[in-house]
Design an enzyme around this catalytic site. Structure first.
Site, PDB file in Angstrom:
ATOM      1  N   HIS A  76      -2.301   5.626   5.029  1.00  0.00           N
ATOM      2  CA  HIS A  76      -1.053   4.859   5.109  1.00  0.00           C
ATOM      3  C   HIS A  76       0.146   5.724   5.507  1.00  0.00           C
ATOM      4  CE1 HIS A  76      -2.708   1.308   2.545  1.00  0.00           C
ATOM      5  NE2 HIS A  76      -2.945   1.153   3.816  1.00  0.00           N
ATOM      6  N   GLU A 132     -16.502  -6.115  -7.753  1.00  0.00           N
ATOM      7  CA  GLU A 132     -16.802  -4.881  -7.026  1.00  0.00           C
ATOM      8  C   GLU A 132     -17.162  -3.778  -8.017  1.00  0.00           C
ATOM      9  OE1 GLU A 132     -13.499  -3.819  -4.512  1.00  0.00           O
ATOM     10  OE2 GLU A 132     -14.600  -2.234  -3.488  1.00  0.00           O
ATOM     11  N   ARG A 186       2.716  -3.884   4.042  1.00  0.00           N
ATOM     12  CA  ARG A 186       3.244  -3.052   2.946  1.00  0.00           C
ATOM     13  C   ARG A 186       4.731  -3.297   2.713  1.00  0.00           C
ATOM     14  NH1 ARG A 186       1.423   2.223   5.490  1.00  0.00           N
ATOM     15  NH2 ARG A 186       0.075   0.972   6.838  1.00  0.00           N
ATOM     16  N   HIS A 196     -11.185  -3.821   6.930  1.00  0.00           N
ATOM     17  CA  HIS A 196      -9.778  -3.522   6.622  1.00  0.00           C
ATOM     18  C   HIS A 196      -9.221  -2.665   7.752  1.00  0.00           C
ATOM     19  CE1 HIS A 196     -10.234  -4.791   2.370  1.00  0.00           C
ATOM     20  NE2 HIS A 196     -11.459  -4.309   2.514  1.00  0.00           N
ATOM     21  N   SER A 255      -5.572  -6.999   6.878  1.00  0.00           N
ATOM     22  CA  SER A 255      -4.690  -5.880   6.576  1.00  0.00           C
ATOM     23  C   SER A 255      -3.568  -6.309   5.651  1.00  0.00           C
ATOM     24  CB  SER A 255      -4.124  -5.288   7.871  1.00  0.00           C
ATOM     25  OG  SER A 255      -3.545  -4.014   7.603  1.00  0.00           O
TER      26      SER A 255
END
Ligand SMILES: CC(C)=CCNc1ncnc2c1ncn2[C@@H]1O[C@H](COP(=O)(O)O)[C@@H](O)[C@H]1O
Ligand SMILES: [Zn+2]
Length: 353
Positions: free
Chosen positions: A73, A210, A108, A25, A105
């Protein structure tokens, strides 16, 4: 042949200098040095380095790990930041001996970055182009990520964007990632978006199981099926998964991306020797060692190979095989896979005796 352990480690670090990274990432991969620069650029945020990385011996809950991304971020939120960070990350992977990298990625919301999702992806592509121009010795491809937290509409929007780019990026965008806090949202709501992505030829790398108790979601996602699985920590029955899940993974031969340090520091796996690498590796299933977030988890890919080798007693031959196998698990076009296979074949006699 008999050789000393130190020699073994030396050889090992030499040939783990020929690796492919398939699960990284972008914002989780920012190094200490780059982070220092970002922090210095934005002193008013009052962010300390300890808020963006989990050092060796430290552990965090999954929730705390996701808080770390919120901090990062804030530091990476302009076109200039993304270009700088992406270039640095690519150069660092290359310096570690990574010859093929798939970076992922999440574009956003524009309201959070002042940067449209399109410009976000373009900045990442620009970084890849600049590295190529500067002859950085690495092939890079990009996966557009969907943050599961944002729900089906945003997912669909992201897929459409990825589709556009797949056709206009000279093959740099090869697929889609599904990630984000696994405790939030349900995969079934995202099936239409993922199905659409698949139909138009985007490859799917999905974070799956996960955390425990995602059996139903994993069943649904495995029926797509994805082209690769991220983590798959709780798929097998020994940890609360099921035979049916394992069957689906094995019958469809879906490679699994395994990130040892990430899982131990994020506490979804209790210790290195209990990592599910063992389970899948013993079955001869395609396993790919990856870093996940080399910045956040303070690791790099050669370290992950060494960790796997020392924890599971892998021979040189076995480590070599792991590294070579990753080529076929990549989303690179056949021609690139062939070039990589050739690179590996040329180096093999110099590495293995
Ligand atoms: C919490 C923990 C143990 C992390 C490792 N496991 C992960 N699981 C799911 N999504 C992730 C993980 N690591 C990174 N991501 C995703 O990648 C993002 C950061 O990179 P980027 O902004 O997409 O460039 C995070 O916000 C998150 O959406
Ligand atoms: Zn991940």
């Amino acid at each position: 042949a008999c050789f000393f352990y130190s020699e073994f480690i030396q050889t090992l670090s030499f040939y783990s200098k020929l690796v492919s990274e398939l699960h990284a990432h972008l914002n989780g991969s920012v190094s200490f040095e780059t982070m220092e620069k970002l922090i210095a650029r934005k002193p008013h945020l009052n962010i300390k380095h300890s808020m963006t990385a989990i050092r060796n011996g430290q552990h965090r809950t999954l929730d705390e790990c996701f808080q770390v991304f919120k901090v990062i971020h804030q530091l990476v939120d302009s076109e200039e930041d993304i270009l700088m960070v992406a270039k640095a990350v690519i150069q660092e992977f290359a310096a570690d001996g990574v010859k093929y990298l798939e970076l992922r990625s999440t574009p956003r919301e524009e309201t959070k970055t002042g940067l449209s999702k399109r410009r976000y992806i373009e900045s990442a592509i620009e970084a890849i182009r600049q590295c190529k121009q500067e002859d950085v010795d690495i092939e890079v491809r990009f996966l557009v990520a969907i943050d599961r937290r944002n729900g089906p509409e945003v997912a669909m929007e992201t897929v459409k964007l990825a589709e556009d780019f797949m056709l206009s990026s000279d093959g740099l965008i090869v697929g889609l990632d599904l990630s984000g806090d696994p405790t939030v949202g349900h995969g079934k709501d995202l099936l239409p978006a993922l199905q659409r992505a698949k139909n138009c030829g985007l490859k799917l790398a999905l974070h799956l199981s996960e955390i425990p108790s995602q059996k139903e979601e994993s069943e649904l996602l495995l029926d797509l099926p994805p082209d690769r699985i991220g983590h798959g920590t709780f798929l097998h029955p020994e940890v609360g998964g099921s035979d049916s899940l394992v069957d689906k993974v094995c019958k469809q031969n879906i490679p699994i991306e395994l990130c040892l340090t990430s899982n131990v520091k994020g506490q979804t796996v209790p210790s290195y020797d209990k990592h599910h690498f063992q389970y899948w590796y013993e079955r001869g299933h395609p396993c790919v060692l990856c870093t996940d977030d080399k910045g956040v988890f303070c690791t790099d890919l050669s370290q992950e190979y060494q960790l796997a080798a020392s924890t599971f007693g892998l021979s040189q031959e076995a480590v070599w095989h792991l590294s070579q196998q990753a080529i076929q698990c990549s989303f690179a076009p056949e021609a690139v896979k062939q070039q990589l296979e050739q690179k590996w074949a040329e180096l093999r006699p110099r590495v293995l005796n």
